[in-house]
Design a protein around this motif. Structure first.
Motif, PDB file in Angstrom:
ATOM      1  N   ILE A  89       0.861  -1.179   0.000  1.00 15.53           N
ATOM      2  CA  ILE A  89       0.000   0.000   0.000  1.00 15.53           C
ATOM      3  C   ILE A  89       0.897   1.228   0.000  1.00 15.53           C
ATOM      4  O   ILE A  89       1.650   1.455   0.948  1.00 15.53           O
ATOM      5  N   ARG A  90       0.828   2.013  -1.038  1.00 14.94           N
ATOM      6  CA  ARG A  90       1.691   3.180  -1.196  1.00 14.94           C
ATOM      7  C   ARG A  90       1.198   4.359  -0.360  1.00 14.94           C
ATOM      8  O   ARG A  90       0.005   4.456  -0.042  1.00 14.94           O
ATOM      9  N   GLU A  91       2.134   5.229  -0.045  1.00 16.50           N
ATOM     10  CA  GLU A  91       1.804   6.402   0.771  1.00 16.50           C
ATOM     11  C   GLU A  91       0.792   7.301   0.086  1.00 16.50           C
ATOM     12  O   GLU A  91      -0.086   7.876   0.735  1.00 16.50           O
ATOM     13  N   ASP A  92       0.896   7.458  -1.249  1.00 19.90           N
ATOM     14  CA  ASP A  92      -0.055   8.325  -1.946  1.00 19.90           C
ATOM     15  C   ASP A  92      -1.476   7.761  -1.888  1.00 19.90           C
ATOM     16  O   ASP A  92      -2.459   8.502  -1.808  1.00 19.90           O
ATOM     17  N   PHE A  93      -1.582   6.400  -1.896  1.00 24.29           N
ATOM     18  CA  PHE A  93      -2.910   5.795  -1.764  1.00 24.29           C
ATOM     19  C   PHE A  93      -3.462   5.996  -0.357  1.00 24.29           C
ATOM     20  O   PHE A  93      -4.650   6.273  -0.178  1.00 24.29           O
ATOM     21  N   LEU A  94      -2.600   5.866   0.650  1.00 25.38           N
ATOM     22  CA  LEU A  94      -3.030   6.102   2.027  1.00 25.38           C
ATOM     23  C   LEU A  94      -3.516   7.540   2.205  1.00 25.38           C
ATOM     24  O   LEU A  94      -4.527   7.796   2.878  1.00 25.38           O
ATOM     25  N   GLU A  95      -2.820   8.492   1.587  1.00 25.96           N
ATOM     26  CA  GLU A  95      -3.230   9.890   1.680  1.00 25.96           C
ATOM     27  C   GLU A  95      -4.572  10.117   0.978  1.00 25.96           C
ATOM     28  O   GLU A  95      -5.435  10.850   1.465  1.00 25.96           O
ATOM     29  N   ARG A 130      -7.240   8.855   3.244  1.00 25.62           N
ATOM     30  CA  ARG A 130      -7.453   9.789   4.355  1.00 25.62           C
ATOM     31  C   ARG A 130      -8.313  10.967   3.928  1.00 25.62           C
ATOM     32  O   ARG A 130      -9.261  11.357   4.621  1.00 25.62           O
ATOM     33  N   LEU A 131      -8.023  11.528   2.768  1.00 25.21           N
ATOM     34  CA  LEU A 131      -8.781  12.683   2.279  1.00 25.21           C
ATOM     35  C   LEU A 131     -10.225  12.321   1.940  1.00 25.21           C
ATOM     36  O   LEU A 131     -11.142  13.131   2.103  1.00 25.21           O
ATOM     37  N   GLU A 132     -10.420  11.084   1.483  1.00 28.37           N
ATOM     38  CA  GLU A 132     -11.764  10.627   1.121  1.00 28.37           C
ATOM     39  C   GLU A 132     -12.535  10.052   2.296  1.00 28.37           C
ATOM     40  O   GLU A 132     -13.710   9.707   2.172  1.00 28.37           O
ATOM     41  N   GLY A 133     -11.864   9.926   3.443  1.00 31.99           N
ATOM     42  CA  GLY A 133     -12.522   9.343   4.609  1.00 31.99           C
ATOM     43  C   GLY A 133     -12.772   7.859   4.470  1.00 31.99           C
ATOM     44  O   GLY A 133     -13.734   7.332   5.037  1.00 31.99           O
ATOM     45  N   GLU A 134     -11.925   7.175   3.726  1.00 34.24           N
ATOM     46  CA  GLU A 134     -12.080   5.746   3.493  1.00 34.24           C
ATOM     47  C   GLU A 134     -10.945   4.969   4.152  1.00 34.24           C
ATOM     48  O   GLU A 134      -9.879   5.517   4.432  1.00 34.24           O
ATOM     49  N   GLU A 135     -11.182   3.666   4.390  1.00 38.41           N
ATOM     50  CA  GLU A 135     -10.138   2.798   4.910  1.00 38.41           C
ATOM     51  C   GLU A 135      -9.347   2.216   3.752  1.00 38.41           C
ATOM     52  O   GLU A 135      -9.916   1.826   2.729  1.00 38.41           O
ATOM     53  N   ALA A 136      -8.028   2.158   3.911  1.00 34.93           N
ATOM     54  CA  ALA A 136      -7.182   1.609   2.856  1.00 34.93           C
ATOM     55  C   ALA A 136      -7.420   0.106   2.658  1.00 34.93           C
ATOM     56  O   ALA A 136      -7.311  -0.417   1.553  1.00 34.93           O
ATOM     57  N   GLU A 137      -7.745  -0.579   3.732  1.00 35.86           N
ATOM     58  CA  GLU A 137      -8.064  -2.005   3.655  1.00 35.86           C
ATOM     59  C   GLU A 137      -8.942  -2.379   4.829  1.00 35.86           C
ATOM     60  O   GLU A 137      -8.946  -1.709   5.863  1.00 35.86           O
ATOM     61  N   SER A 138      -9.700  -3.440   4.662  1.00 35.33           N
ATOM     62  CA  SER A 138     -10.617  -3.868   5.714  1.00 35.33           C
ATOM     63  C   SER A 138      -9.854  -4.529   6.854  1.00 35.33           C
ATOM     64  O   SER A 138      -8.915  -5.300   6.623  1.00 35.33           O
ATOM     65  N   ASN A 139     -10.264  -4.239   8.080  1.00 31.49           N
ATOM     66  CA  ASN A 139      -9.661  -4.863   9.254  1.00 31.49           C
ATOM     67  C   ASN A 139     -10.575  -5.944   9.831  1.00 31.49           C
ATOM     68  O   ASN A 139     -10.342  -6.429  10.927  1.00 31.49           O
ATOM     69  N   SER A 140     -11.608  -6.308   9.101  1.00 27.95           N
ATOM     70  CA  SER A 140     -12.581  -7.284   9.602  1.00 27.95           C
ATOM     71  C   SER A 140     -12.094  -8.712   9.377  1.00 27.95           C
ATOM     72  O   SER A 140     -11.219  -8.971   8.541  1.00 27.95           O
ATOM     73  N   ILE A 141     -12.676  -9.647  10.130  1.00 23.90           N
ATOM     74  CA  ILE A 141     -12.335 -11.065  10.018  1.00 23.90           C
ATOM     75  C   ILE A 141     -13.053 -11.671   8.819  1.00 23.90           C
ATOM     76  O   ILE A 141     -14.238 -11.432   8.589  1.00 23.90           O
ATOM     77  N   GLU A 142     -12.328 -12.478   8.065  1.00 22.30           N
ATOM     78  CA  GLU A 142     -12.917 -13.205   6.940  1.00 22.30           C
ATOM     79  C   GLU A 142     -12.768 -14.698   7.183  1.00 22.30           C
ATOM     80  O   GLU A 142     -11.655 -15.188   7.379  1.00 22.30           O
TER      81      GLU A 142
END
Length: 357
Positions: free
Chosen positions: A27-33, A36-48
């Motif tokens: 996951i690149r820093e630009d995607f993380l940013e 953050r700006l869109e108020g979205e999670e970069a990846e799900s932290n839920s159990i699968e």
């Protein structure tokens, strides 16, 4: 880095590259940013929960220093998130990372009871203790949903077959009805893992496990119901919990444990970088000291695959841990004996009912 930089309820804080895969996912820093700006999670932290369909379930243990001949694992991956867990590396064989994937992608073997029954009914099978589980905890939170471990215990009881259990979850008490029946014929032994008497330490090392008090209570309840308990004081991590060994031995003995075992922590494969990343976030003030002490126990490296030494460690720090263990056995377990399990009944019950002649 501060502790509040840790993801809540997770041990691993990263997904290191799977050594068996050609391509690297990052996951690149630009995607993380952007997230953050869109108020979205970069990846799900839920159990699968992912169903898988193995052809066999009972594994022959080839390692000479593990202490079991056969094991079976109803689940692969573990929600407990213990940062030091040696089983993390096994997740790479399934195509996942040993890091956060190990805690979030739980592989579920729903056919385990049927596969177990087929194995122990085979005409050539001779009763040997099969351990639930040699790899990941059979009473992890997924068990509440799927009840695979309970169904396996019903199979062991039906065929009067000896079974060992390793867990750090109080959920085992749900199955006291079956365990009592197994215990009455000396067919079950339980290993309860207790790694610290400090809740603060436990929450850092093992974020989704039962509290220390619940584990000690579990030892007491099992003992009251005639089920022998061995305490697993493992792993001993110098600079984190190794100084607690004597108190851990005393507490588990006082609650009814008949014996205890321990290992000196080793950080093989991907676990080395997962643990190193975690401790620099969770315990930055002592991270380097702890890592150097672990290295001191394994010939200058955190990684150790030498049979006979990998779980025991070597050097001054490891010697001190072993000295404490010897003293603990003399003080708290001198007159206690963990019973051998019964191998004699199974042959009579192999067809599902006791032979009359």
């Amino acid at each position: 880095m501060k502790l509040n930089n840790l993801q809540k309820g997770r041990g691993a804080q990263k997904n290191p590259h799977n050594r068996f895969l050609q391509h690297v996912y990052e996951i690149r820093e630009d995607f993380l940013e952007f997230c953050r700006l869109e108020g979205e999670e970069a990846e799900s932290n839920s159990i699968e929960y992912i169903p898988i369909f193995p052809k066999t379930i009972v594994n022959k243990v080839a390692s000479p220093d593990v202490g079991m001949e056969y094991s079976m694992n109803p689940y692969q991956g573990c929600e407990h998130g213990c940062i030091y867990c040696y089983a993390r590396n096994a997740h790479e064989y399934w195509g996942y990372s040993a890091g956060m994937d190990f805690e979030r992608k739980i592989l579920v073997k729903k056919a385990a009871p049927e596969l177990l029954e087929s194995k122990i009914r085979h005409k050539n099978w001779k009763a040997k203790t099969i351990v639930l589980s040699g790899n990941t905890d059979c009473y992890q939170p997924a068990e509440r949903k799927f009840e695979i471990t309970r169904k396996c215990l019903e199979v062991f009881l039906k065929y009067r077959h000896p079974v060992g259990i390793i867990t750090k979850n109080a959920l085992i008490l749900r199955d006291l009805d079956i365990l009592r029946e197994l215990g009455s014929d000396q067919l079950v032994g339980v290993n309860i893992s207790v790694t610290s008497l400090s809740e603060k330490t436990r929450r850092k090392l093992e974020p989704r496990t039962a509290s220390i008090q619940k584990r000690l209570k579990t030892i007491s309840e099992l003992t009251k119901n005639g089920i022998p308990v061995n305490a697993m004081l493992a792993p001993m991590i110098p600079g984190i919990n190794s100084h607690e060994l004597l108190k851990l031995a005393q507490a588990t003995a006082d609650h009814g444990a008949l014996s205890f075992g321990f290992t000196v922590v080793r950080l093989n494969g991907a676990i080395g970088q997962i643990f190193s990343d975690w401790i620099r976030r969770a315990m930055p003030d002592r991270a380097e000291k702890v890592l150097h002490q672990i290295q001191d126990c394994h010939g200058g490296t955190v990684n150790d695959s030498r049979f006979g030494l990998r779980n025991r460690g070597e050097g001054k720090i490891a010697e001190q841990i072993h000295d404490m263990a010897r003293l603990a056995r003399q003080k708290y377990f001198k007159d206690k004996v963990f019973p051998k399990l019964n191998y004699e009944l199974h042959e009579q019950y192999k067809t599902g009912q006791m032979k009359l002649f």
